[in-house]
Design a protein around this motif. Sequence first.
Motif, PDB file in Angstrom:
ATOM      1  N   ASP A  91       0.844  -1.190   0.000  1.00  0.00           N
ATOM      2  CA  ASP A  91       0.000   0.000   0.000  1.00  0.00           C
ATOM      3  C   ASP A  91       0.877   1.237   0.000  1.00  0.00           C
ATOM      4  O   ASP A  91       1.848   1.323   0.767  1.00  0.00           O
ATOM      5  N   LYS A  95      -3.109   3.988  -2.664  1.00  0.00           N
ATOM      6  CA  LYS A  95      -3.431   2.861  -3.532  1.00  0.00           C
ATOM      7  C   LYS A  95      -2.898   1.569  -2.928  1.00  0.00           C
ATOM      8  O   LYS A  95      -1.946   1.578  -2.146  1.00  0.00           O
ATOM      9  N   PHE A  97      -1.760  -2.525  -3.848  1.00  0.00           N
ATOM     10  CA  PHE A  97      -1.322  -3.441  -4.894  1.00  0.00           C
ATOM     11  C   PHE A  97      -1.088  -4.825  -4.286  1.00  0.00           C
ATOM     12  O   PHE A  97      -0.839  -4.970  -3.087  1.00  0.00           O
ATOM     13  N   TYR A 111      -3.588  -4.541  -9.275  1.00  0.00           N
ATOM     14  CA  TYR A 111      -4.289  -3.612  -8.413  1.00  0.00           C
ATOM     15  C   TYR A 111      -5.120  -4.450  -7.447  1.00  0.00           C
ATOM     16  O   TYR A 111      -5.870  -5.351  -7.859  1.00  0.00           O
ATOM     17  N   ASN A 112      -4.990  -4.162  -6.165  1.00  0.00           N
ATOM     18  CA  ASN A 112      -5.607  -4.973  -5.121  1.00  0.00           C
ATOM     19  C   ASN A 112      -7.065  -4.563  -4.940  1.00  0.00           C
ATOM     20  O   ASN A 112      -7.476  -4.040  -3.904  1.00  0.00           O
ATOM     21  N   GLN A 120     -10.811  -4.244  -1.298  1.00  0.00           N
ATOM     22  CA  GLN A 120      -9.488  -4.838  -1.398  1.00  0.00           C
ATOM     23  C   GLN A 120      -9.616  -6.360  -1.327  1.00  0.00           C
ATOM     24  O   GLN A 120     -10.316  -6.897  -0.460  1.00  0.00           O
ATOM     25  N   VAL A 168       0.001  -4.441 -12.895  1.00  0.00           N
ATOM     26  CA  VAL A 168       1.057  -3.432 -12.865  1.00  0.00           C
ATOM     27  C   VAL A 168       2.351  -4.106 -13.312  1.00  0.00           C
ATOM     28  O   VAL A 168       2.474  -5.331 -13.270  1.00  0.00           O
ATOM     29  N   GLU A 181       3.197   1.457 -11.959  1.00  0.00           N
ATOM     30  CA  GLU A 181       1.909   1.515 -12.646  1.00  0.00           C
ATOM     31  C   GLU A 181       2.068   1.838 -14.128  1.00  0.00           C
ATOM     32  O   GLU A 181       1.418   1.244 -14.975  1.00  0.00           O
TER      33      GLU A 181
END
Length: 472
Positions: A91, A95, A97, A111-112, A120, A168, A181
Amino acid sequence: MAESDPRIKGEPLPRCPGISVHDLMAADSNPVPEFLYRDEYENLGSKPIPTSRYTDPAFFELEKEKMWPRTWQFAAREEEMPEAGDHVVYDNAGKSFLLVRQDDGSIKGFYNVCLHRGRQLKTEAGWSSALQCPFHGFTWNNDGSMKTIPCRWDFSHLKDEDMALPEVTVGRWGGYIFLREARDGPTLEEFLAPMPEHFRRWKHEECATAIWVGKVCHANWKVVMEAFMESWHTVVTHPQLLPFTGDANSMYNIYGDYVNLTVTPFGTMSPHLDPQGRSQQWIVDEFVKYNGRSSDNYEGGDAPEGGYNVRVPDGKTAREALGESLRATTTKMFGHDVGFASDAEMMDAILYNVFPNWSPWGGFQPNIVYRWRPWGDVDHCLMEVRIITRVPPGQEPPRAPKMKFLGVDQKWTEAPELGILGDVFEQDMANLPFVQVGLKSSRNGKVELANYQEIQIRQFQNTLMKYIDGEL
């Protein structure tokens, strides 16, 4: 090594009076890698830095919009996720991930986010046979392909091929895992240069995380990070280090936009101290005493094999004596023969800063690795400290421990596994929250930097603005 040595690029630099890094390395017990004594410096000007870059919520939002998505970020170490199905949550800057180890040993980054209602998928590291959302049960395979849509009869408008988790970019180097990203931009190797060349000697891919502590700090992430981009605050903030630290004689190198290097010599007295009456043995004794391993602990003055009862022979320096002892002790502890290593690589602070928020140490001792992340708002950050150690030959790397999390009201010394580092970081924390308050109170709105000793902060700030202005 004299300042006129042909291996030093550019014009002679202003130096604090005293023994320089180059002088010390010229007298080293073993050959020193050229890059550790070669100056890489260019004058970046003396323009002040606006305080608003540290305090303005609008600038904080610009970083989130224009910088973070376009830069490589250190997200995990390999030993955090050694098995297929292991995942790590990273994190940062609002954002989240998800890194997932695949069956073939590769790593994918997503992307989580559940593509149904946005929850999430994971909130902490672990292992999963599949990635299932805890809200309604939408489930993806570990490769990101759609596996299960609950009540599929009510989602006839969704096609599995359109529901793959967005990815990503993932990069791996030296046991570190990075993500970005943006699809365009420099490769990871280009971004890290010249570190891959330098670290061939130190092989962080042969190391594993032994200690991991994070603490929330009441200061902007750049305020905290920049405190580790110069050593000359030692004279006031860390005076206990002066007997064996050449603080103001450090070398500061910059490499392009993304990487810089500080070499702060140990085993030598600070130029701020009067050397009158202080011997090379005194330097060693102060070093040993500070590290809690005084020879007084050993009956008869004889340390156990590999111990720290270091005596400086006639005609030798403190650095030579400490280097010899550290080579023997490190070889014994970790099973890697480092008899070829220079004194500098055994004791000096060899600190690389990598834009935007990652700093690994080089050399052959257990290495410190720093990471800084914004934490909620412009006024707070999370500072992480890892210690990575070499895995003995033939052994499998142990899985990384879970990070010990210290809140904003806790002290670094509440993580006793950090040893003396906890005290050093607490000395830094005695400054940094008040730097944040001072920046907000500034009448002229300026931060003034030294031309040489704070050149790395200027390089960092210049690169940051290239992202903000769309040049990178």
